[in-house]
Design a protein around this motif. Sequence first.
Motif, PDB file in Angstrom:
ATOM      1  N   ARG A   2       0.144  10.666   0.506  1.00 18.70           N
ATOM      2  CA  ARG A   2      -0.988   9.862   0.034  1.00 18.70           C
ATOM      3  C   ARG A   2      -2.068  10.722  -0.607  1.00 18.70           C
ATOM      4  NH1 ARG A   2       0.468   6.847   4.752  1.00 18.70           N
ATOM      5  NH2 ARG A   2      -0.883   8.131   6.060  1.00 18.70           N
ATOM      6  N   ILE A   3      -2.335  11.876   0.006  1.00 24.63           N
ATOM      7  CA  ILE A   3      -3.364  12.771  -0.564  1.00 24.63           C
ATOM      8  C   ILE A   3      -2.880  13.310  -1.913  1.00 24.63           C
ATOM      9  CG2 ILE A   3      -4.536  14.997  -0.233  1.00 24.63           C
ATOM     10  CD1 ILE A   3      -4.663  14.281   2.791  1.00 24.63           C
ATOM     11  N   ASN A   4      -1.610  13.657  -1.966  1.00 25.81           N
ATOM     12  CA  ASN A   4      -1.025  14.163  -3.204  1.00 25.81           C
ATOM     13  C   ASN A   4      -1.096  13.118  -4.319  1.00 25.81           C
ATOM     14  OD1 ASN A   4       0.120  16.348  -4.471  1.00 25.81           O
ATOM     15  ND2 ASN A   4       2.207  15.608  -4.160  1.00 25.81           N
ATOM     16  N   THR A   5      -0.756  11.867  -3.968  1.00 24.54           N
ATOM     17  CA  THR A   5      -0.807  10.765  -4.946  1.00 24.54           C
ATOM     18  C   THR A   5      -2.227  10.611  -5.491  1.00 24.54           C
ATOM     19  OG1 THR A   5       0.924   9.570  -3.757  1.00 24.54           O
ATOM     20  CG2 THR A   5      -0.430   8.271  -5.253  1.00 24.54           C
ATOM     21  N   ALA A   6      -3.204  10.662  -4.584  1.00 27.59           N
ATOM     22  CA  ALA A   6      -4.602  10.451  -4.988  1.00 27.59           C
ATOM     23  C   ALA A   6      -5.087  11.577  -5.906  1.00 27.59           C
ATOM     24  CB  ALA A   6      -5.488  10.366  -3.751  1.00 27.59           C
ATOM     25  N   ILE A   7      -4.823  12.830  -5.519  1.00 28.17           N
ATOM     26  CA  ILE A   7      -5.283  13.965  -6.335  1.00 28.17           C
ATOM     27  C   ILE A   7      -4.624  13.933  -7.715  1.00 28.17           C
ATOM     28  CG2 ILE A   7      -5.221  16.494  -6.558  1.00 28.17           C
ATOM     29  CD1 ILE A   7      -5.606  16.683  -3.522  1.00 28.17           C
ATOM     30  N   ILE A  18       0.844  -1.209   0.000  1.00 24.07           N
ATOM     31  CA  ILE A  18       0.000   0.000   0.000  1.00 24.07           C
ATOM     32  C   ILE A  18       0.876   1.254   0.000  1.00 24.07           C
ATOM     33  CG2 ILE A  18      -1.701   1.342   1.319  1.00 24.07           C
ATOM     34  CD1 ILE A  18      -2.835  -1.321   2.373  1.00 24.07           C
ATOM     35  N   THR A  19       1.829   1.312   0.920  1.00 21.31           N
ATOM     36  CA  THR A  19       2.658   2.526   1.027  1.00 21.31           C
ATOM     37  C   THR A  19       3.546   2.715  -0.203  1.00 21.31           C
ATOM     38  OG1 THR A  19       4.237   1.276   2.356  1.00 21.31           O
ATOM     39  CG2 THR A  19       2.692   2.676   3.552  1.00 21.31           C
ATOM     40  N   ASP A  20       3.954   1.625  -0.858  1.00 17.66           N
ATOM     41  CA  ASP A  20       4.772   1.756  -2.070  1.00 17.66           C
ATOM     42  C   ASP A  20       4.037   2.536  -3.156  1.00 17.66           C
ATOM     43  OD1 ASP A  20       6.724   0.351  -0.817  1.00 17.66           O
ATOM     44  OD2 ASP A  20       6.465  -1.514  -1.946  1.00 17.66           O
ATOM     45  N   VAL A  21       2.722   2.343  -3.217  1.00 18.94           N
ATOM     46  CA  VAL A  21       1.933   3.049  -4.243  1.00 18.94           C
ATOM     47  C   VAL A  21       1.499   4.434  -3.751  1.00 18.94           C
ATOM     48  CG1 VAL A  21      -0.186   2.977  -5.653  1.00 18.94           C
ATOM     49  CG2 VAL A  21       1.062   0.866  -5.155  1.00 18.94           C
ATOM     50  N   LEU A  22       1.003   4.483  -2.524  1.00 20.04           N
ATOM     51  CA  LEU A  22       0.371   5.732  -2.062  1.00 20.04           C
ATOM     52  C   LEU A  22       1.330   6.693  -1.356  1.00 20.04           C
ATOM     53  CD1 LEU A  22      -2.993   4.358  -0.593  1.00 20.04           C
ATOM     54  CD2 LEU A  22      -2.568   5.234  -2.882  1.00 20.04           C
ATOM     55  N   GLY A  23       2.372   6.158  -0.735  1.00 23.41           N
ATOM     56  CA  GLY A  23       3.290   7.025   0.011  1.00 23.41           C
ATOM     57  C   GLY A  23       3.214   6.744   1.502  1.00 23.41           C
ATOM     58  N   ASN A  24       4.165   7.311   2.241  1.00 26.65           N
ATOM     59  CA  ASN A  24       4.305   6.991   3.670  1.00 26.65           C
ATOM     60  C   ASN A  24       3.654   7.991   4.605  1.00 26.65           C
ATOM     61  OD1 ASN A  24       5.821   4.504   3.787  1.00 26.65           O
ATOM     62  ND2 ASN A  24       7.387   5.653   2.674  1.00 26.65           N
ATOM     63  N   ASN A  34     -15.289  13.560 -19.697  1.00 25.76           N
ATOM     64  CA  ASN A  34     -16.596  13.766 -19.045  1.00 25.76           C
ATOM     65  C   ASN A  34     -16.785  12.752 -17.924  1.00 25.76           C
ATOM     66  OD1 ASN A  34     -19.104  14.686 -18.436  1.00 25.76           O
ATOM     67  ND2 ASN A  34     -20.122  13.789 -20.209  1.00 25.76           N
ATOM     68  N   CYS A  35     -15.746  12.599 -17.091  1.00 22.13           N
ATOM     69  CA  CYS A  35     -15.850  11.685 -15.948  1.00 22.13           C
ATOM     70  C   CYS A  35     -14.771  12.063 -14.946  1.00 22.13           C
ATOM     71  CB  CYS A  35     -15.662  10.235 -16.391  1.00 22.13           C
ATOM     72  SG  CYS A  35     -14.017   9.934 -17.044  1.00 22.13           S
ATOM     73  N   VAL A  36     -14.956  11.604 -13.716  1.00 22.97           N
ATOM     74  CA  VAL A  36     -13.905  11.782 -12.703  1.00 22.97           C
ATOM     75  C   VAL A  36     -13.535  10.379 -12.268  1.00 22.97           C
ATOM     76  CG1 VAL A  36     -13.314  12.738 -10.452  1.00 22.97           C
ATOM     77  CG2 VAL A  36     -14.865  13.993 -11.953  1.00 22.97           C
ATOM     78  N   THR A  37     -12.274  10.034 -12.467  1.00 22.02           N
ATOM     79  CA  THR A  37     -11.862   8.669 -12.169  1.00 22.02           C
ATOM     80  C   THR A  37     -10.414   8.656 -11.686  1.00 22.02           C
ATOM     81  OG1 THR A  37     -11.631   6.464 -13.135  1.00 22.02           O
ATOM     82  CG2 THR A  37     -11.262   8.276 -14.615  1.00 22.02           C
ATOM     83  N   MET A  38     -10.027   7.569 -11.070  1.00 22.56           N
ATOM     84  CA  MET A  38      -8.693   7.453 -10.479  1.00 22.56           C
ATOM     85  C   MET A  38      -7.948   6.344 -11.220  1.00 22.56           C
ATOM     86  SD  MET A  38      -8.184   6.746  -6.427  1.00 22.56           S
ATOM     87  CE  MET A  38      -8.241   8.279  -5.545  1.00 22.56           C
ATOM     88  N   GLY A  39      -6.623   6.420 -11.261  1.00 23.85           N
ATOM     89  CA  GLY A  39      -5.847   5.339 -11.872  1.00 23.85           C
ATOM     90  C   GLY A  39      -6.054   4.039 -11.112  1.00 23.85           C
ATOM     91  N   GLN A  40      -6.027   2.933 -11.856  1.00 27.52           N
ATOM     92  CA  GLN A  40      -6.362   1.641 -11.249  1.00 27.52           C
ATOM     93  C   GLN A  40      -5.427   1.274 -10.088  1.00 27.52           C
ATOM     94  OE1 GLN A  40      -6.556  -1.561 -14.054  1.00 27.52           O
ATOM     95  NE2 GLN A  40      -7.751  -2.856 -12.686  1.00 27.52           N
ATOM     96  N   ASP A  41      -4.126   1.544 -10.261  1.00 35.32           N
ATOM     97  CA  ASP A  41      -3.167   1.171  -9.214  1.00 35.32           C
ATOM     98  C   ASP A  41      -3.457   1.912  -7.905  1.00 35.32           C
ATOM     99  OD1 ASP A  41      -2.511   3.552 -10.508  1.00 35.32           O
ATOM    100  OD2 ASP A  41      -0.352   3.353 -10.139  1.00 35.32           O
ATOM    101  N   VAL A  42      -3.735   3.221  -8.032  1.00 34.84           N
ATOM    102  CA  VAL A  42      -3.994   4.037  -6.836  1.00 34.84           C
ATOM    103  C   VAL A  42      -5.348   3.660  -6.227  1.00 34.84           C
ATOM    104  CG1 VAL A  42      -4.315   6.408  -5.981  1.00 34.84           C
ATOM    105  CG2 VAL A  42      -2.556   5.919  -7.694  1.00 34.84           C
TER     106      VAL A  42
END
Length: 344
Positions: free
Chosen positions: A225-230, A214-220, A241-249
């Motif tokens: 983590r908030i920065n990675t998500a945004i 989890i931390t490898d993808v999102l951060g420590n 015309n959508c709001v979506t997140m990358g699959q890994d995150v």
Amino acid sequence: GVKENMPVLKERTFAIEEQFLSPYATKSKDTKGRLREEKPCEMRTDFQRDRDRIIYCKAFRRLKNKTQVFFSPEGDHYITRLTHTLDVAQIARSLARALALNEDLAEAIALGHDLGHTPFGHSGERILNKLAPNGFRHNEQSVRVVDVLEKDGNGLNLTFEVRDGILNHKKSGHPATLEGSCVSFADRIAYINHDLDDAVRAGVLKPEDIPSEITDVLGNSSRERINTAITSVWLNSYGKNCVTMGQDVEQASEALRAFMFDRVYFTEFARGEEDKAERMLSYMYEYFLGHMEKLPATFVKLAKSYPKEQVVCDYISSMTDRYAVYTFNRIFIPRGWSFVDENS
């Protein structure tokens, strides 16, 4: 004079939106409007006005004394519903700005999304959901707060778009606007991260307990983590015309959420406190059903138009943690004798 120039302010906002917002954004001038017709404000757009109404309403003020995860925590830095709401508004605005969407609308939805939350965090909602004949869902209750309960039963009369965003902010919802989708993501991004901080602060978790996949993808840290998500939402949604997140995150965030449920929300400690909360809320629910006249005047009046179970739920869910304990004591704990030390 100044007065004649006031409408110019709003027109300028409309013009800026036309020029700079994405073709998929909700423009303020295109709102579907309010349930009851009202004279528009000369200076503010309808969404700006909705945001102001929410900030000035009583339910918003009460959020400062409602806890998120831990019951009436003693520390000064635990998250309350109010600080959570401000987090969500901040993240939703960042997302809306990055995607060239309507920030005012995103902010208004975010500020109103949890107005219907119960005392005692997530547990309070589960308990009321068991007690109420039609169940209890905080997103529906939040809409009820703005439509009916605020202003002594007259409601705030918000726009369709803000009400829709509040109703559909949960992961299972389908908001009618992209701004509503921004709030839904912002809510999840905010609560997983600050609940994690709270759990570390409470000594329930150590940062190194979080699985490295989890931390490898999102951060420590929360900030990372908030920065990675945004950033992930921006990269995957800009110009679409959508709001979506990358699959890994998205997957790592879901894994973090599951980890939190396993290690924080459903722990023995949380459960022990939940039993107490359940007894308190159940007793109060039964008591008020049998003594409707003991409710505050606004709720007594509401009981003429709505089923009494609904009105008792309205009252209990409106309580802060402290007020719920106070009310329980007032009804069920006899007053009188103070202890005298027999041996003195």
